[in-house]
Structures are given as structure tokens and as C-alpha cells.
Design an enzyme around this catalytic site. Sequence first.
Site, PDB file in Angstrom:
ATOM      1  N   LYS A  22      -7.116  11.273 -25.432  1.00  0.00           N
ATOM      2  CA  LYS A  22      -6.860  10.091 -25.002  1.00  0.00           C
ATOM      3  C   LYS A  22      -5.061  10.266 -24.670  1.00  0.00           C
ATOM      4  CE  LYS A  22      -6.300   7.533 -29.277  1.00  0.00           C
ATOM      5  NZ  LYS A  22      -4.139   7.112 -29.036  1.00  0.00           N
ATOM      6  N   ASN A  23      -4.373  10.698 -25.940  1.00  0.00           N
ATOM      7  CA  ASN A  23      -2.889  11.030 -25.371  1.00  0.00           C
ATOM      8  C   ASN A  23      -2.494  11.452 -24.397  1.00  0.00           C
ATOM      9  OD1 ASN A  23      -3.001   9.314 -27.282  1.00  0.00           O
ATOM     10  ND2 ASN A  23      -2.000  10.725 -29.467  1.00  0.00           N
ATOM     11  N   ARG A  92       0.010  -0.466 -27.595  1.00  0.00           N
ATOM     12  CA  ARG A  92       0.930  -0.095 -26.671  1.00  0.00           C
ATOM     13  C   ARG A  92       2.009   1.432 -25.736  1.00  0.00           C
ATOM     14  NH1 ARG A  92       4.512  -0.296 -31.247  1.00  0.00           N
ATOM     15  NH2 ARG A  92       6.019   0.582 -30.704  1.00  0.00           N
ATOM     16  N   CYS A 116       3.635  -2.459 -35.363  1.00  0.00           N
ATOM     17  CA  CYS A 116       1.944  -1.427 -35.534  1.00  0.00           C
ATOM     18  C   CYS A 116       2.059  -1.304 -36.605  1.00  0.00           C
ATOM     19  CB  CYS A 116       2.368  -0.154 -34.474  1.00  0.00           C
ATOM     20  SG  CYS A 116       0.910   1.022 -34.891  1.00  0.00           S
ATOM     21  N   ARG A 121       7.997   1.667 -34.651  1.00  0.00           N
ATOM     22  CA  ARG A 121       7.519   2.597 -33.049  1.00  0.00           C
ATOM     23  C   ARG A 121       8.230   1.589 -32.116  1.00  0.00           C
ATOM     24  NH1 ARG A 121       1.390   3.384 -32.747  1.00  0.00           N
ATOM     25  NH2 ARG A 121       2.095   5.112 -31.329  1.00  0.00           N
ATOM     26  N   PRO A 122       9.443   1.514 -32.012  1.00  0.00           N
ATOM     27  CA  PRO A 122      10.518   0.796 -31.572  1.00  0.00           C
ATOM     28  C   PRO A 122      10.712   1.755 -30.439  1.00  0.00           C
ATOM     29  CG  PRO A 122      12.102   2.462 -33.422  1.00  0.00           C
ATOM     30  CD  PRO A 122      10.018   1.918 -33.448  1.00  0.00           C
ATOM     31  N   GLN A 125      14.712   4.053 -27.916  1.00  0.00           N
ATOM     32  CA  GLN A 125      14.938   5.771 -27.164  1.00  0.00           C
ATOM     33  C   GLN A 125      14.237   5.497 -25.140  1.00  0.00           C
ATOM     34  OE1 GLN A 125      16.647   8.316 -27.976  1.00  0.00           O
ATOM     35  NE2 GLN A 125      16.870   6.689 -29.604  1.00  0.00           N
ATOM     36  N   ASP A 304      -1.220  13.142 -36.355  1.00  0.00           N
ATOM     37  CA  ASP A 304      -2.354  12.133 -35.868  1.00  0.00           C
ATOM     38  C   ASP A 304      -3.750  12.534 -37.061  1.00  0.00           C
ATOM     39  OD1 ASP A 304      -1.760  11.007 -32.594  1.00  0.00           O
ATOM     40  OD2 ASP A 304      -1.238  10.468 -34.510  1.00  0.00           O
ATOM     41  N   ILE A 326       6.860  11.638 -39.636  1.00  0.00           N
ATOM     42  CA  ILE A 326       7.194  10.720 -38.426  1.00  0.00           C
ATOM     43  C   ILE A 326       6.663   9.338 -38.818  1.00  0.00           C
ATOM     44  CG2 ILE A 326       5.541  10.442 -35.972  1.00  0.00           C
ATOM     45  CD1 ILE A 326       6.835  13.415 -36.796  1.00  0.00           C
ATOM     46  N   ARG A 396     -11.132   3.136 -30.584  1.00  0.00           N
ATOM     47  CA  ARG A 396      -9.696   3.758 -29.311  1.00  0.00           C
ATOM     48  C   ARG A 396      -9.569   4.926 -28.966  1.00  0.00           C
ATOM     49  NH1 ARG A 396      -4.669   0.483 -31.379  1.00  0.00           N
ATOM     50  NH2 ARG A 396      -4.414   1.522 -29.216  1.00  0.00           N
TER      51      ARG A 396
HETATM   52  C1  EPZ Z   1       2.275   8.590 -29.674  1.00  0.00           C
HETATM   53  O1  EPZ Z   1       3.168   7.871 -30.284  1.00  0.00           O
HETATM   54  C2  EPZ Z   1       0.917   9.068 -30.318  1.00  0.00           C
HETATM   55  N1  EPZ Z   1      -0.001   8.185 -29.216  1.00  0.00           N
HETATM   56  C3  EPZ Z   1       0.699   8.805 -31.635  1.00  0.00           C
HETATM   57  O2  EPZ Z   1      -0.853   9.010 -31.812  1.00  0.00           O
HETATM   58  C4  EPZ Z   1       1.210  10.150 -32.168  1.00  0.00           C
HETATM   59  O3  EPZ Z   1       1.009   9.533 -33.286  1.00  0.00           O
HETATM   60  C5  EPZ Z   1       2.488  10.361 -31.928  1.00  0.00           C
HETATM   61  O4  EPZ Z   1       3.039  10.012 -30.727  1.00  0.00           O
HETATM   62  C6  EPZ Z   1       3.846  11.168 -32.711  1.00  0.00           C
HETATM   63  O5  EPZ Z   1       2.777  12.570 -32.342  1.00  0.00           O
HETATM   64  C7  EPZ Z   1       0.212   8.099 -27.778  1.00  0.00           C
HETATM   65  O6  EPZ Z   1       0.751   9.513 -27.336  1.00  0.00           O
HETATM   66  C8  EPZ Z   1      -0.530   7.088 -26.746  1.00  0.00           C
HETATM   67  P1  EPZ Z   1       6.566   8.715 -31.149  1.00  0.00           P
HETATM   68  P2  EPZ Z   1       4.768   6.912 -29.767  1.00  0.00           P
HETATM   69  O7  EPZ Z   1       7.564   8.294 -30.313  1.00  0.00           O
HETATM   70  O8  EPZ Z   1       4.933   8.445 -28.547  1.00  0.00           O
HETATM   71  C9  EPZ Z   1      10.493   6.716 -33.857  1.00  0.00           C
HETATM   72  C10 EPZ Z   1      -3.097   8.352 -32.189  1.00  0.00           C
HETATM   73  O9  EPZ Z   1      -3.129   8.064 -32.993  1.00  0.00           O
HETATM   74  N2  EPZ Z   1      10.552   6.468 -32.461  1.00  0.00           N
HETATM   75  O10 EPZ Z   1       6.895  10.345 -30.926  1.00  0.00           O
HETATM   76  O11 EPZ Z   1       4.965   6.333 -29.790  1.00  0.00           O
HETATM   77  C11 EPZ Z   1       8.890   5.917 -34.121  1.00  0.00           C
HETATM   78  O12 EPZ Z   1       9.055   5.138 -34.255  1.00  0.00           O
HETATM   79  C12 EPZ Z   1      -1.378   7.944 -31.620  1.00  0.00           C
HETATM   80  O13 EPZ Z   1      -3.442   9.053 -31.283  1.00  0.00           O
HETATM   81  C13 EPZ Z   1      12.164   5.664 -32.489  1.00  0.00           C
HETATM   82  O14 EPZ Z   1      12.748   4.871 -33.063  1.00  0.00           O
HETATM   83  O15 EPZ Z   1       5.616   8.409 -31.080  1.00  0.00           O
HETATM   84  C14 EPZ Z   1       8.593   7.472 -34.731  1.00  0.00           C
HETATM   85  O16 EPZ Z   1       8.872   6.316 -35.510  1.00  0.00           O
HETATM   86  C15 EPZ Z   1      -0.966   6.770 -32.840  1.00  0.00           C
HETATM   87  N3  EPZ Z   1      12.363   5.341 -31.045  1.00  0.00           N
HETATM   88  C16 EPZ Z   1       8.729   8.803 -34.084  1.00  0.00           C
HETATM   89  O17 EPZ Z   1      10.077   8.450 -33.612  1.00  0.00           O
HETATM   90  C17 EPZ Z   1      11.503   5.534 -29.986  1.00  0.00           C
HETATM   91  O18 EPZ Z   1      12.408   4.621 -28.707  1.00  0.00           O
HETATM   92  C18 EPZ Z   1       8.132   9.367 -33.057  1.00  0.00           C
HETATM   93  O19 EPZ Z   1       7.523   8.354 -32.547  1.00  0.00           O
HETATM   94  C19 EPZ Z   1      10.889   6.025 -29.901  1.00  0.00           C
HETATM   95  C20 EPZ Z   1       9.876   6.628 -30.871  1.00  0.00           C
END
Ligand code: EPZ
Length: 417
Positions: A22-23, A92, A116, A121-122, A125, A304, A326, A396
Amino acid sequence: MDKLIVNHSMNLKGDIRVSGAKNAALPIVCASLLTADQLVLKNVPQLKDIYTLEKLLGGMGVKIDFSGDVMSFNAAEVTSLVAPYEFVKTMRASVLVLGPLVARFGYAEVSLPGGCAIGARPVDQHIKGLEAMGAEIVIEHGYIKAKASRLKGARIVMDMVTVTGTENLLMAAVLADGVTILENSAREPEVTDLAHCLIKMGAKIDGVGTDTLVVTGVEKLHGCEHSVVADRIEAGTFAVAAAITQGDLTLTHARPDTMGAIIEKLIRSGATVTEGNDFLRVAMSTRPQSVDIKTLPYPAFPTDMQAQFMTLNCVADGASYMTETIFENRYMHVPELCRMGAKIDVDGNIAMIRGVTQLHGAEVMATDLRASASLVLAGMYAEGQTKVDRIYHLDRGYEHIEHKLNNVGANIVRVKG
Ligand code: EPZ
């Protein structure tokens, strides 16, 4: 709302075919916006999130055909550069249209993703990186409005490892004028799969698989045919199902080379793991041993898989610590597991689990995608019947999960609600 009735199901045996990730599929579907040519994706999982993205891009004028596991796209005539809140609030990952739209059309209006369950999850970046590449961005009425005559290559150091942040900026950089260096990039296999697809489309990307991606922008990208990488989290979930039910499952069309941290913990829990290029066999003949887990960016143990391994630790021999680094709120499965008899104490981002030999079926509620999976795993181990509510979360991220598990001996019934 549909429910799953999960009956006691031990000693699962047989083969399960792993679906496309999916991801990986989600960002690559968005990459279809980067070219006016035909993009053909194979091994696409039939999941709710994919259908949501299909509707979103369709509404933008992208011509899409989705039959079986093949999805083809033509974004020659994009008529809208807006990703409305109604889509982004439900999924998202819709924010991944931001980079491609700005890169190819010079403008994008994308709703800020709402909150969420698992954390704030801002997307700061994503925005910081686009601004570094010269985009003018304003946030108003809950929308990110970004414009740029043409993005320029830049050196971007991300404040933390972000999977979709890396993906959005990578898709922005491939059409930028000049070289972009993305430092502290995510190295998840799904990011690598997106990079491989972009390179097939004519992008120039070095450092794939490392934490520094160097992108030399090109004028335009062409279409290609790409097969989505196997879903390591779905595979990991079924591997835990084999361990928890003391069964013997062979996961086919898998990519064990992307599952190192998961496999290492399975072996530490006492499972026998045999792996080949495209399969993983997991067998367990005794009660699992407890294993300590700390989630970190790839290649370390994936967040995950945290909920699924918590269920395994709940019935393991011994006590274990699990640390979620995370997301700030990814223990919502804990109270549900405790209602089934698990012994878990949470203090901040650390959970301490004392293994028990019995879980009891109960009515439980899914709160997020992977938490739902952990409840299904617990329900198979538990005596009696477990009713998992709100399984739209599960749908999902898992393609026909009850069919795949019932084919290897589980007893799970979906009740249409
Ligand atoms: C991706 O989410 C995955 N989703 C998530 O999978 C997965 O848990 C996550 O990466 C971590 O591996 C998809 O790929 C669609 P991050 P993502 O940006 O990209 C913080 C599932 O179960 N952050 O890597 O949204 C954030 O809050 C889902 O399939 C900022 O602060 O996660 C988090 O604490 C759930 N600012 C950390 O970084 C930003 O601009 C990692 O988030 C971006 C992120």
C-alpha cells in the site's frame, strides 16, 4: 459498519500470497501526475486507500483504468490542481499529490491533512522542502496553496526522517531546474520503490536506498510499466500470525530482503524462518519467547509492526519492553488487548508486557490500521469469539485479510454492518 467475528484459530498452515505494498502504491499512483504519457502499474493492492486516490486523481482529470491488480493512468489532460479536504481527511497520503502538481503544473491547492488517531503527523517538512526549491506557499482556510514558475534544485536537510515527506520532495525535485540534495531522507523500501519507478520514467536519482538522495532535474518524464514492491508489513503481519498460532505459513511473492528487522525479531521469539528471493516461511512449534522492540526508521524495526508484535508478546513466555519512537499515540490497541486478558502497562512511549498463557474473546474496537490487525491476531489466539468493530480501518491496508487467513485454517467471519 462491518465487523469481523474472529474465532479461536490455532496452527495456521499453508501458503499466503503477499500483495503489493500500500505504502509504495500510494506515492507511485501520485507520480502519474508527473507525465502526460501512459503509466502502467502492476501488483497494485485492491484497498480502500487506493480507491480513494483513484477518485481523487480521477476528479483532477487523470484517466484511470483499474482491473485486477493492474492500474493504468493518463494525466495528459489534468483539469484541476486541487486536492479537496473531503479526500485528504479520509486519506492523509493524498498530500502526496502536492509535489507532483507543483513540479509539473507550477501550482497546487492541497488540503492540510487533519489530525490522525496515532499522532499529529504535521507536514511541515513537505512545506519547508518545497519552499527551499522556490515555491511560494501560503496556508489559508486549511489549504496549502503552493506556486512556482519552475522549482529550482536545492539542498534540503530534513529535521526528522519522514517517509511521505521524502516522497513528496523527491517527486518535486525530478522536474526541478538543477540538482536537489535530500539529506536525512527516509530509506524505507517503499521510498526506494518510488525512486525505481521515477528512474524508469526518466528521472535522474542517485543514492537510492541511502539517507541522501541526489536528484538532477529533467525537463519532462515519460511513461513506464512498474510492478509495485511486495508489502513487507502485510507479510510481517501474517508471519506473526504463524508465530502466535504455532503454525507454519509460507508467504509467497514476498521480499524478505526488505524485512530484516522483522525476521530477526521473529527468530528471537523462537520461530524457524526460511527465506528465499520471493518467499518467507515461518514456523513455530512452541510458545513464543518475549522480545524487546524499539521502533525506528528503516532498516530498524518498523512502527507499522509494533502493534502486531505486541500481541505476540502478550502471549509470550516472559516480560518485554516495547518503545514507540515514531508516533506519539500509537498504543490505542493496548486497552483493547487488556480487555482480552493481556497484561500491559504503558508509561509514555514505553509499554511493558507480561506474557500470559490465555486470552479471552471479547468485543473490541479497531482504532487504526495496524491496531486492527493486532486485534485479529489476538482473536485467533483467544479462547472463544472476538468481535472486532470498525474494521474499515483494516480494509484500508489489508486486501481480503479474512479470506487469506481462512485459506490457511483460520475461522473468521465478516458481518456486514
Ligand atoms: C508513512 O507515514 C506511512 N504511510 C505510515 O504507515 C508509517 O507508519 C510511517 O510512514 C512511518 O514509517 C504511508 O507511507 C502512506 P512520517 P508518514 O512522515 O509519511 C513526523 C500505515 O500503517 N513528521 O515518516 O505520514 C510525524 O509526525 C501507515 O500504513 C513531522 O513532524 O510518516 C511522525 O512522528 C501509518 N513533520 C514522524 O515524523 C513532517 O513534515 C514520521 O512520520 C513529517 C513527519
